[in-house]
Write an enzyme that holds these catalytic residues in place. Sequence first.
Site, PDB file in Angstrom:
ATOM      1  N   HIS A  76       3.364   6.636  -6.941  1.00 56.22           N
ATOM      2  CA  HIS A  76       2.613   7.810  -7.396  1.00 56.22           C
ATOM      3  C   HIS A  76       3.498   9.060  -7.286  1.00 56.22           C
ATOM      4  CE1 HIS A  76      -1.608   9.935  -7.196  1.00 56.22           C
ATOM      5  NE2 HIS A  76      -1.050  10.022  -8.384  1.00 56.22           N
ATOM      6  N   HIS A 111       0.844  -1.208   0.000  1.00 59.74           N
ATOM      7  CA  HIS A 111       0.000   0.000   0.000  1.00 59.74           C
ATOM      8  C   HIS A 111       0.879   1.258   0.000  1.00 59.74           C
ATOM      9  CE1 HIS A 111      -3.648   2.345   1.286  1.00 59.74           C
ATOM     10  NE2 HIS A 111      -2.701   3.153   1.729  1.00 59.74           N
ATOM     11  N   GLU A 112       1.801   1.328   0.963  1.00 62.88           N
ATOM     12  CA  GLU A 112       2.643   2.530   1.062  1.00 62.88           C
ATOM     13  C   GLU A 112       3.555   2.665  -0.155  1.00 62.88           C
ATOM     14  OE1 GLU A 112       1.722   4.631   3.073  1.00 62.88           O
ATOM     15  OE2 GLU A 112       0.551   3.345   4.400  1.00 62.88           O
ATOM     16  N   HIS A 123       1.710   4.431  -2.883  1.00 62.83           N
ATOM     17  CA  HIS A 123       1.791   5.898  -2.720  1.00 62.83           C
ATOM     18  C   HIS A 123       3.139   6.398  -3.227  1.00 62.83           C
ATOM     19  CE1 HIS A 123      -1.852   6.866  -0.592  1.00 62.83           C
ATOM     20  NE2 HIS A 123      -1.582   6.112   0.465  1.00 62.83           N
TER      21      HIS A 123
END
Length: 675
Positions: free
Chosen positions: A472, A465-466, A469
């Site tokens: 991105h 998940h991290e 980010h």
Amino acid sequence: MGQLPNNLPSFSNFDTKELNQQIDSFLKSARETIQEVLKQENYTWDNLMLPLEDMDVELGKVWGLASHLHSVKNSPELRDAYNVAQPKISEFYTELGQNTELYDAILSIKNSAHFEKLSIGQKTLIENSIRSFKLSGIALPEMERKRFAEIAKELSSLSTQFSNNVLDATQNYHLQIQDEKDLAGLPQNVIDAAAACAKSKDLEGWVFTLDFPSFQPLLTYGESRKHREEIYHAYSTRASETGPNAGKYDNTEIIDKILKLKQEASKLLGFEHFSQKSIYTKMATSSQQVLGFIDQLIEKSHPQSLEEIEAVKKYAQSKGFSDELKTWDVGFYSEQMRQEFYDLNQEELRPYFTIDKVMNGLFELASKLYGIDIVESSDKPDVWHEDVKVYEISRNGETIAAFYLDLYARSDKRGGAWMNGCLSRHKDAQGQLQLPVCYLVCNFMPPAEGKPGLLIHNEITTLFHEFGHGLHHMLTKVDIAGIAGVNGVAWDAVELPSQIMENWCWEKDVIRSLSQHVESGEVLPDDKIQRLLNAKNFNSALAMMRQLEFASFDFRLHIESAKDDFKGAQQVLNDVRKKTAALATPEWNRFQNAFSHIFAGGYSAGYYSYKWAEVLSADAYSLFEEEGIYNEATGKKFLNEVLERGGEEDAAILFKNFRGREPQTEALLRHSGIK
């Protein structure tokens, strides 16, 4: 590989004593820059917006370093200096947002022929800036504008106080166990960690803290009901008027003050309530739409959550449990049930997932999807702790980004997991390109001395998940810092790149690539992988309802607090729980007092964003499911339309460009196993 960017922060040279002097000096220089650019007459992108962006980027370096260390290497000295500096930063940005001359100058670009010649990104930044001015009270009469500035400064200070109280309440509690039989049920690695924790505090026996990797296994595996209740009670009364440190770090009054001030500020800007103000900059278009979205998911998930809790109750009874099932029993009996029905114990899988193997598998996946290479830097850059590693990302041999990885829980580090920008991609006025760099931070259980770090599958999804980010932030091709990477992305869309990464954690091929037994070197056997997949949606409606409870509480709280008959946060939470809770929550539970996301983070009236973005991510991933989970063309499309574009264009447009249509909720419910 190329070289790391040469402007990385120098953590070892950071001097807490000099922080405020640096901030004062920088803010003085920034104010002079603003006065200087406003002396011009015909404003353009190059002579106004670019110098402002450059100034913002430089301030981000100074203040960003202090903020980061405040999160990962806190100390009383840093906290004091930070608390003095933060109101100055807040005051500067409030002052900037209320500078009518600057507002008129940017507006003049928007209304000129020059505007039409600008790129999509340049136009977006100008429009975002004008919107920010409006939300900073630019149009208010002078007295009201002054009051608005006071509110902003006070809110900044209160959110820091809130966060500090949660940290102090977390750190100033421990549960000491001295009788070995009270450790029954706990995995050996958890017992070893508790023994090490006791030793570090010069205490006998075993010590459990309120850090997630420490208390969660006690609630999940601990057979001692007394100790489960004790740690649950301590955790859920943190920073409140009740519990072990009753009143000492109490956030109750701070919550009331924050709500009153947010409401006052929203009213000044012409909004009915803070929730309405919050969605002004988001993908959602109205408060009604958000409430409808939350309620629709509650309606679809609640019946199944009641069935799931009933099944846990029956299972507990079948094991001879005759008392009333309480919140501190649910995790324990759910885990027993999962182990029996699916023959799966997350902790038993831990030896298969070493940190190095998981990281390599994650990097291979990113390489397949997005054509990048990731290696640990050989430059030995400066870091804030010996456990921190630095990695370079390259494409075709050229370095395009870098990131710091800080995986383990420490006493001076705040809990949770997050990605934060260290440097944003930005081309300055001299044409120099700054490459993006980020911090990826988790709080996993530290490895035993001389042994590798090991993860459970839940922690792998957190890491993915991290990292999403991070991708991105780092793979952006936008050269304007304010809209590069995660910057300028609508808050309810910013979780799309992170949540989509979690889906690959549930693919057999990917799980194999992440696994290698710490001793035997064996890949996780297919039967264990299948059991993991079979158990994926075990009690998923309960998990869904927990998130929806938080989202509903947050959004309704910021509507209800605007009303004359508002009875406080606790009453709103009680009312929400009547519709969402499958099991009665103890009346002493003070969850809201440690809800840092909304009182000390950016999620006020925006916690629904997690579920909103989960709809986007599940729907986006369904295209990979249709085309192939490693499909190069689909990966390239997601890279081109979402990851590289950052906040350059409206999130709804970017999603539609990728998916070819509006988002649909079916994939989320299917992925969650909700009927």
